[in-house]
Scaffold this active site. Structure first.
Site, PDB file in Angstrom:
ATOM      1  N   CYS A  90       0.839  -1.206   0.000  1.00 48.28           N
ATOM      2  CA  CYS A  90       0.000   0.000   0.000  1.00 48.28           C
ATOM      3  C   CYS A  90       0.875   1.258   0.000  1.00 48.28           C
ATOM      4  O   CYS A  90       1.547   1.542  -0.979  1.00 48.28           O
ATOM      5  CB  CYS A  90      -0.967  -0.035   1.168  1.00 48.28           C
ATOM      6  SG  CYS A  90      -2.361   1.098   0.979  1.00 48.28           S
ATOM      7  N   HIS A 100      -3.709  -5.655   1.018  1.00 51.09           N
ATOM      8  CA  HIS A 100      -3.604  -5.962   2.438  1.00 51.09           C
ATOM      9  C   HIS A 100      -4.134  -7.378   2.697  1.00 51.09           C
ATOM     10  O   HIS A 100      -5.057  -7.830   2.026  1.00 51.09           O
ATOM     11  CB  HIS A 100      -4.432  -4.981   3.268  1.00 51.09           C
ATOM     12  CG  HIS A 100      -3.890  -3.596   3.302  1.00 51.09           C
ATOM     13  ND1 HIS A 100      -2.736  -3.268   3.986  1.00 51.09           N
ATOM     14  CD2 HIS A 100      -4.339  -2.447   2.741  1.00 51.09           C
ATOM     15  CE1 HIS A 100      -2.509  -1.969   3.853  1.00 51.09           C
ATOM     16  NE2 HIS A 100      -3.457  -1.449   3.098  1.00 51.09           N
TER      17      HIS A 100
END
Length: 497
Positions: free
Chosen positions: A336, A442
């Site tokens: 991310c 994630h």
């Protein structure tokens, strides 16, 4: 199972301090009720955390409520955590209401906004109480924080508005447990004190007989019963609400060293729980003022403030240490915000995460990222193909502000399908002779095959990745077993026969 019913539509678990055990206790109570066939749901009116989860419909809630929903055997929804605050500076946070980001507010501005936000909080709570037999509510921090009591929506302010009973939990492992409980109760108003049905003491070690005189004193002084004393559960694995958990399982001889630099606004560090629990992974978190030790793999984590954390990474000298690590043949991964940092440029033209401006990235991936007003929130699943590894299934969630350019179908290692609309997208990038890998995904280590592939790419052989879902399930059941054994749930009206 049908013989069990509940006389209580809701119960709130408040704590004397942060990390007293509220999240875990709520998960345990939820699992006990679910095992008895009672339809139960978790709820937390306001959460402040950088660990979050994405619901199936693309909303954002605190990670703890997603775990609690799992304990109930139900799908998480935005109504289980209608207000989520994600700090992006020392004095400000992004305010997320019923799953969607509204705006950034400073502490004083949000304190006034609490009057407004109580309405959606009660709307979400009412929806849950209509759908489920009972709702187990988690407080935030302590109800005795005098400076936060005005317009409170997280603790007694909510309990009074919803008109529900409360139990207060304290962590005896911190010391001063009787002062914590007695003092917390003393600082509440008369109506709030009347709402408290009893106390729970958490993380007790030793012979309970040594505690009995203190329990008698507490009950005599307060007029409130001690509903139970929960034992310290060694080796318990449940995702943390916010604080980084550093406990690890015993390691075997064949290990790989993975290092994670702790950024000032590190987000979703629960990504690394499967590695922390992996017997072949020596996971090390490196903090301020510490050098990155020799490692096989360095993972740059997510961040709520990418450009400021990129500057912080450089201020710690970690950029030079990552460069040296790569020269010596090590691997680097970014997740991310960490993925965005690995690119050439990170720009924030609207000041979404801080000051308007542009930052030079670490330059290891031929990508650039622009932080945008729209936040990308979705559950996804698909396939991953790393260099010299088999194509394996992956799943998880995306939660990021920013659009990254430079990704193309020919060299992106991951293909994903959105659970919201079924749209397909390519994700990730490989660079520096296959030594650098970045992704927005994630939860990527929670799938055994995906974890195997990444660890093999980083140099580990003869991999035996444990089943993370089974570890989580075991942890929830351990808590539930302790709750059932040591807490008097019948006295609270949570179960009847």
């Amino acid at each position: 199972m049908d013989k069990y019913k509940t006389n209580l539509r809701a119960l709130m678990v408040q704590g004397t301090t942060s990390d007293a055990g509220k999240s875990v206790l709520v998960a345990g109570i939820c699992r006990v009720l679910a095992r008895k066939g009672i339809r139960v749901a978790p709820f937390k009116s306001q959460n402040m955390a950088l660990n979050s989860a994405v619901t199936k419909d693309g909303g954002e809630i605190g990670r703890a409520q997603a775990v609690q929903a799992y304990a109930c055997g139900i799908e998480p929804t935005v109504h289980m955590n209608p207000v989520l605050l994600k700090p992006n500076t020392d004095v400000g946070a992004q305010v997320i209401v019923q799953g969607k980001a509204l705006e950034d507010m400073d502490a004083i501005g949000y304190n006034s906004y609490k009057k407004v936000v109580m309405a959606p909080i009660m709307e979400s709570f009412d929806l849950l109480t209509r759908e489920y037999e009972t709702v187990i509510v988690e407080g935030a921090g302590s109800p005795a924080e005098i400076n936060l009591r005005e317009n409170d929506v997280a603790n007694m302010g909510f309990a009074e508005e919803a008109d529900i009973p409360v139990i207060i939990v304290a962590d005896i492992d911190r010391g001063g447990v009787f002062a914590h409980l007695y003092g917390t109760l003393a600082l509440l108003s008369e109506s709030e004190q009347a709402r408290v049905k009893g106390f729970v003491i958490n993380r007790f070690r030793g012979d309970i007989k040594l505690l009995e005189s203190g329990l008698d004193w507490l009950e005599q002084k307060t007029g409130k019963p001690v509903i139970g004393v929960l034992p310290y559960l060694h080796g318990l694995m449940l995702e943390a609400e916010d604080a980084i958990d550093i406990q690890q399982v015993e390691k075997v001889e064949n290990t790989i060293t993975v290092v994670v630099p702790v950024l000032t606004r590190i987000s979703n560090h629960t990504d690394f729980d499967p590695l922390r629990m992996h017997p072949q992974v020596n996971l090390q978190f490196v903090g301020k003022g510490q050098a990155i030790p020799p490692a096989d793999l360095i993972i740059i984590p997510g961040s709520k403030s990418v450009r400021s954390d990129l500057a912080y990474l450089r201020s710690q000298g970690w950029d030079k240490q990552i460069q040296r690590h790569l020269r010596f043949g090590g691997k680097v991964m970014g997740i991310c915000g960490g993925y965005q940092m690995l690119g050439e440029v990170v720009s924030d033209p609207y000041g979404i995460e801080g000051e308007v401006g542009e930052s030079e990235g670490l330059g290891y991936l031929p990508i650039s990222t622009e932080i945008t007003k729209h936040k990308h929130l979705k559950q996804v699943s698909g396939w991953m193909s790393l260099p010299q590894q088999l194509t394996v299934p992956v799943s998880g969630y995306e939660i990021h502000a920013g659009i990254t350019s430079g990704i193309n179908k020919n060299d992106a290692p991951i293909e994903l399908t959105s659970a919201v609309d079924g749209n397909k997208e390519m994700d990730g990038k490989i660079g520096i002779d296959n030594h650098v890998f970045g992704t927005y995904l994630h939860g990527i280590f929670e799938q055994q095959q995906a974890c195997d592939a990444i660890l093999a790419w980083a140099g580990l052989s003869d991999i035996e990745t444990p089943d993370f879902a089974a570890i989580r399930e075991e942890g929830i059941n351990r808590v539930a077993d302790a709750v059932e054994q040591y807490l008097d749930l019948k006295s609270l009206g949570l179960i009847t026969e």
